[in-house]
Design a protein around this motif. Structure first.
Motif, PDB file in Angstrom:
ATOM      1  N   ASP A  26       0.981  -0.722  -0.171  1.00 14.30           N
ATOM      2  CA  ASP A  26      -0.235   0.336   0.418  1.00 14.30           C
ATOM      3  C   ASP A  26       0.703   1.519  -0.006  1.00 14.30           C
ATOM      4  OD1 ASP A  26       1.136  -0.990   2.668  1.00 14.30           O
ATOM      5  OD2 ASP A  26      -0.694   0.089   3.587  1.00 14.30           O
ATOM      6  N   HIS A  27       2.055   1.724  -0.153  1.00  8.95           N
ATOM      7  CA  HIS A  27       3.455   2.396  -0.130  1.00  8.95           C
ATOM      8  C   HIS A  27       4.185   1.976  -1.211  1.00  8.95           C
ATOM      9  CE1 HIS A  27       3.197   3.711   4.677  1.00  8.95           C
ATOM     10  NE2 HIS A  27       2.600   2.504   4.838  1.00  8.95           N
ATOM     11  N   CYS A  28       4.917   2.890  -2.046  1.00  7.61           N
ATOM     12  CA  CYS A  28       5.704   2.551  -2.670  1.00  7.61           C
ATOM     13  C   CYS A  28       6.835   2.768  -2.017  1.00  7.61           C
ATOM     14  CB  CYS A  28       4.785   3.712  -4.218  1.00  7.61           C
ATOM     15  SG  CYS A  28       5.154   5.385  -4.606  1.00  7.61           S
ATOM     16  N   PRO A  29       8.055   2.826  -2.998  1.00  6.83           N
ATOM     17  CA  PRO A  29       9.311   2.955  -2.795  1.00  6.83           C
ATOM     18  C   PRO A  29      10.184   4.233  -3.118  1.00  6.83           C
ATOM     19  CG  PRO A  29       9.003   0.999  -4.414  1.00  6.83           C
ATOM     20  CD  PRO A  29       8.105   1.746  -4.249  1.00  6.83           C
ATOM     21  N   VAL A  30      10.431   4.978  -2.511  1.00  2.00           N
ATOM     22  CA  VAL A  30      11.264   5.973  -2.795  1.00  2.00           C
ATOM     23  C   VAL A  30      12.561   6.127  -2.503  1.00  2.00           C
ATOM     24  CG1 VAL A  30       9.199   7.254  -1.442  1.00  2.00           C
ATOM     25  CG2 VAL A  30      11.408   6.875  -0.091  1.00  2.00           C
ATOM     26  N   GLU A  31      13.033   7.330  -3.704  1.00  5.14           N
ATOM     27  CA  GLU A  31      14.204   7.181  -3.605  1.00  5.14           C
ATOM     28  C   GLU A  31      15.258   8.622  -3.489  1.00  5.14           C
ATOM     29  OE1 GLU A  31      17.040   7.291  -8.374  1.00  5.14           O
ATOM     30  OE2 GLU A  31      15.429   5.664  -7.576  1.00  5.14           O
ATOM     31  N   ILE A  32      16.910   8.562  -3.551  1.00  2.43           N
ATOM     32  CA  ILE A  32      17.377   9.342  -2.961  1.00  2.43           C
ATOM     33  C   ILE A  32      18.515   9.441  -4.081  1.00  2.43           C
ATOM     34  CG2 ILE A  32      18.433   9.238  -0.822  1.00  2.43           C
ATOM     35  CD1 ILE A  32      18.560  12.013  -0.027  1.00  2.43           C
ATOM     36  N   GLU A  33      19.066  10.075  -4.141  1.00  2.00           N
ATOM     37  CA  GLU A  33      20.287   9.799  -4.861  1.00  2.00           C
ATOM     38  C   GLU A  33      21.372  10.396  -4.510  1.00  2.00           C
ATOM     39  OE1 GLU A  33      23.106   9.086  -9.669  1.00  2.00           O
ATOM     40  OE2 GLU A  33      20.719   8.904  -9.143  1.00  2.00           O
ATOM     41  N   LEU A  34      22.076  10.445  -3.785  1.00  2.00           N
ATOM     42  CA  LEU A  34      23.273  11.364  -3.322  1.00  2.00           C
ATOM     43  C   LEU A  34      24.597  11.285  -3.915  1.00  2.00           C
ATOM     44  CD1 LEU A  34      22.603  11.127   0.517  1.00  2.00           C
ATOM     45  CD2 LEU A  34      22.149  12.656  -1.019  1.00  2.00           C
ATOM     46  N   THR A  35      25.420  12.311  -4.511  1.00  2.00           N
ATOM     47  CA  THR A  35      27.005  12.692  -4.693  1.00  2.00           C
ATOM     48  C   THR A  35      27.770  12.735  -3.161  1.00  2.00           C
ATOM     49  OG1 THR A  35      27.072  14.453  -4.349  1.00  2.00           O
ATOM     50  CG2 THR A  35      26.159  13.840  -6.725  1.00  2.00           C
ATOM     51  N   ILE A  36      27.848  11.373  -2.351  1.00  2.00           N
ATOM     52  CA  ILE A  36      28.341  11.073  -1.329  1.00  2.00           C
ATOM     53  C   ILE A  36      29.723   9.648  -1.720  1.00  2.00           C
ATOM     54  CG2 ILE A  36      28.461   9.733   1.289  1.00  2.00           C
ATOM     55  CD1 ILE A  36      25.029  11.247   1.228  1.00  2.00           C
TER      56      ILE A  36
END
Length: 251
Positions: free
Chosen positions: A241-251
């Motif tokens: 019932d949730h969807c994925p969330v994404e982050i892309e970091l320049t680490i």
């Protein structure tokens, strides 16, 4: 570095609905889960190249978190320390060279708000914990935080003013957290983007009509905001019932 967070509402059920197809397709360096609803021995996931960390609730079939990482962390901590005991498997912290990753499944206040006091106590403790970590290294917080922060973050804000997940008290705690040196990555990149939600009720085909709430987040230390390359919501991905969330970091 690509990171994914997903409340899977039961990892065993989600696996039967295509979890592994998405997992391999997205190919994230770090993949965080909430509401796993199982003990580690109840499922065997063959995830080549990933180390797995599970924090399960004492109560079977309830709550729980997990992290799968291609990068082996320097240290791992479960929970929030000895001064705030909790037996619901809601927090995992991984320490890496340049940051801490904290995967959280925030307690729900319940429909009748019977758990609101505990929720507010939790909010104070998690904020203190994050601030303590932030004095050492920058922090990346992710998970189902069970709050829609602003009116833009849910479809029917007028009818939900005093409902669990949108009470003034819960929203104020989120504001306080962000004012303590943290940034909501999605709103940092998309401050005015509407109709962006991460959770939908199973009732009345509300997902098809996109009547949802944005309650899943990547929140980062303020000094990391310049490293946010992408912050996305994968609403097309089913299985929960949730969807994925994404982050892309320049680490």
């Amino acid at each position: 570095m690509k990171l994914i967070s997903w409340n899977v509402n039961g990892i065993r059920a989600c696996v039967n609905k295509g979890f592994l197809d998405y997992f391999h397709k997205v190919n994230a360096e770090i993949f965080c889960l909430q509401e796993t609803k199982c003990q580690p021995e109840q499922i065997q996931l063959q995830l080549d190249g990933y180390v797995q960390y599970w924090n399960s609730a004492e109560k079977k079939g309830y709550s729980g978190t997990a992290i799968f990482s291609k990068v082996k962390p320097l240290s791992v901590q479960f929970g929030l320390g000895d001064d705030f005991k909790e037996n619901e498997g809601r927090v995992i912290t991984l320490e890496f060279d340049s940051f801490y990753l904290v995967n959280v499944y925030t307690p729900n206040s319940k429909r009748d708000l019977s758990r609101l006091d505990y929720r507010l106590e939790w909010e104070e403790r998690i904020r203190t914990y994050l601030m303590e970590l932030d004095t050492i290294k920058p922090v990346v917080l992710c998970g189902d935080l069970n709050v829609a922060h602003h009116e833009i973050d849910l479809k029917n804000h007028k009818s939900n003013q005093k409902n669990s997940g949108f009470t003034p008290e819960e929203r104020a705690k989120m504001s306080t957290l962000l004012q303590s040196g943290f940034v909501d990555s999605f709103r940092y990149l998309h401050p005015n983007k509407e109709d962006c939600y991460t959770w939908w009720s199973y009732m009345n085909k509300v997902r098809e009509r996109n009547i949802g709430w944005r309650i899943d987040y990547f929140i980062v230390s303020d000094r990391l905001k310049g490293s946010i390359k992408e912050a996305e919501i994968h609403s097309e991905v089913l299985g929960s019932d949730h969807c994925p969330v994404e982050i892309e970091l320049t680490i």
